[in-house]
Enzyme design. Structure first.
Site, mmCIF file in Angstrom:
data_model
loop_
_atom_site.group_PDB
_atom_site.id
_atom_site.type_symbol
_atom_site.label_atom_id
_atom_site.label_comp_id
_atom_site.label_asym_id
_atom_site.label_seq_id
_atom_site.Cartn_x
_atom_site.Cartn_y
_atom_site.Cartn_z
ATOM 1 N N HIS A 112 0.418 10.973 -1.798
ATOM 2 C CA HIS A 112 -0.832 10.786 -1.062
ATOM 3 C C HIS A 112 -1.166 12.030 -0.261
ATOM 4 O O HIS A 112 -2.227 12.621 -0.422
ATOM 5 C CB HIS A 112 -0.730 9.565 -0.134
ATOM 6 N N HIS A 140 0.823 -1.214 0.000
ATOM 7 C CA HIS A 140 0.000 0.000 0.000
ATOM 8 C C HIS A 140 0.858 1.266 0.000
ATOM 9 O O HIS A 140 1.847 1.350 0.707
ATOM 10 C CB HIS A 140 -0.885 -0.020 1.255
#
Length: 279
Positions: free
Chosen positions: A47, A11
Site C-alpha cells: 500500500h 483491510h
C-alpha cells in the site's frame, strides 16, 4: 428466516502472516493491495504511505509469493487452510500506469493468478476473487484478464472472478464502464473512504437501491473502512453485504447483537458472492 450473508473484509492484508491474523479475528474475506511495475506486471502486495490511521502502511510481499501463501490458506488439504476464508479483493493500484496499459495489466495479472494461485487449474485455491479497479478508464484490465484466461485454456475460472470499480464514481458512470467491458454480472460495488475521514452513506444507499431494483447492475455492496461499532450498525442498517475493516472482531461483535443476528449471518463458501440476496 432468510438472513443476508455478510462478508467481514479484513483491510490491507499485504503480508502472508496477516492472513492468519485477520481470519482469526473473524474475517471471512480479505483485501490485498497490488502494485504494478512500469511494464504493468503485478509486483508487490503493497500500500505505502499514507494509509489508514492506526495501521502500518509498509508491509509487503512479492505478489507471486503472496499468491502462494493465499493458495495454501484456501486449499482444503493444506495445513494452513482456513475454511472460512472465502473471498479476496485485490485492490489494484493501477494509478501508476498509463490508461493504455490497462489491458496488459489484466493479462499479466491473469497469468500470475493462474500460475501461483490456481496452480494452473490443478487443485488451486478455492476463494472467490474480486478485481477492484480504481479508475473507470481502466476497464480494459477486465478484458485482458478474461481473454488471457481463455487463451490459456481456463475460461471456467472466470466463474471465480468478480469486479469492483472503487473510485466512488457516479453509479451511472460505473454501469457504462461495465457495459464497455462486457460485464453482465459478478459485480461488487464499493463505497468508502479511509478511516481517518468520515463519509456519509448516501451513495451506499444509492448502490443498495440499484442492487435491489429489477434492472440494477450491482449484486453486492460493501462499505470501507469501518472500525467502530456505531458506523458498523449504520452500514448494516443501510443494507450492505460487506464491511471492510481494520478490526474484524468489532464487526463480528456487532453481527452477533440480537438486532443484527436476526437479519444477517456470516457468509460461508456455499454462499455465491455473485448472487443478489433476495429477502
Amino acid at each position: 428466516a432468510n438472513k443476508r450473508p455478510a462478508w467481514i473484509m479484513g483491510h490491507m492484508v499485504n503480508a502472508i502472516a496477516q492472513i492468519d491474523e485477520f481470519v482469526n479475528l473473524g474475517a471471512n474475506s480479505i483485501e490485498t493491495d497490488v502494485s504494478f511495475d512500469s511494464s504493468a506486471n503485478p509486483e508487490y502486495t503493497y500500500h505505502g504511505i499514507p494509509c489508514d490511521c492506526g495501521r502500518t502502511c509498509t508491509k509487503w510481499e512479492n505478489f507471486n509469493d503472496f499468491l502462494v501463501g493465499l493458495r495454501k490458506a484456501t486449499t482444503p488439504d493444506d495445513s494452513n487452510y482456513h475454511e472460512k476464508l472465502i473471498l479476496v479483493v485485490f485492490d489494484l493500484k493501477t494509478g501508476s500506469l498509463y490508461d493504455n496499459q490497462a489491458y496488459d495489466a489484466g493479462k499479466k495479472l491473469a497469468k500470475s493468478i493462474l500460475q501461483h494461485y490456481w496452480n494452473n487449474g490443478n487443485n488451486g485455491g478455492r476463494a472467490y476473487i474480486v478485481l477492484s479497479i480504481p479508475n473507470l478508464a481502466h476497464y480494459k484490465l477486465i478484458t485482458g484478464f478474461k481473454e488471457t484466461l481463455t487463451s490459456d485454456g481456463h475460461p471456467e475460472l472466470m466463474d471465480k472472478i468478480g469486479y469492483d470499480f472503487s473510485g466512488n464514481d457516479a453509479i451511472g458512470d460505473v454501469a457504462s464502464a461495465y457495459q464497455k467491458a462486457g460485464v453482465t454480472g459478478h459485480v461488487w460495488q464499493s463505497d468508502g473512504i479511509t478511516n481517518c475521514l468520515l463519509r456519509g452513506l448516501s451513495r451506499v444507499r444509492e448502490a443498495v437501491a440499484n442492487r435491489d431494483s429489477s434492472n440494477g447492475y450491482i449484486n453486492k455492496v460493501y462499505y470501507w473502512t469501518v472500525d467502530k461499532r456505531a458506523s458498523t450498525r449504520d452500514a448494516l442498517d443501510a443494507g450492505v453485504d460487506g464491511i471492510m475493516t481494520n478490526y474484524p472482531d468489532v464487526i463480528a461483535d456487532v453481527l452477533s447483537e440480537s438486532a443484527y443476528s436476526a437479519k444477517f449471518r456470516i457468509a460461508t463458501y456455499d454462499d455465491n458472492p455473485w448472487e443478489t440476496f433476495k429477502n
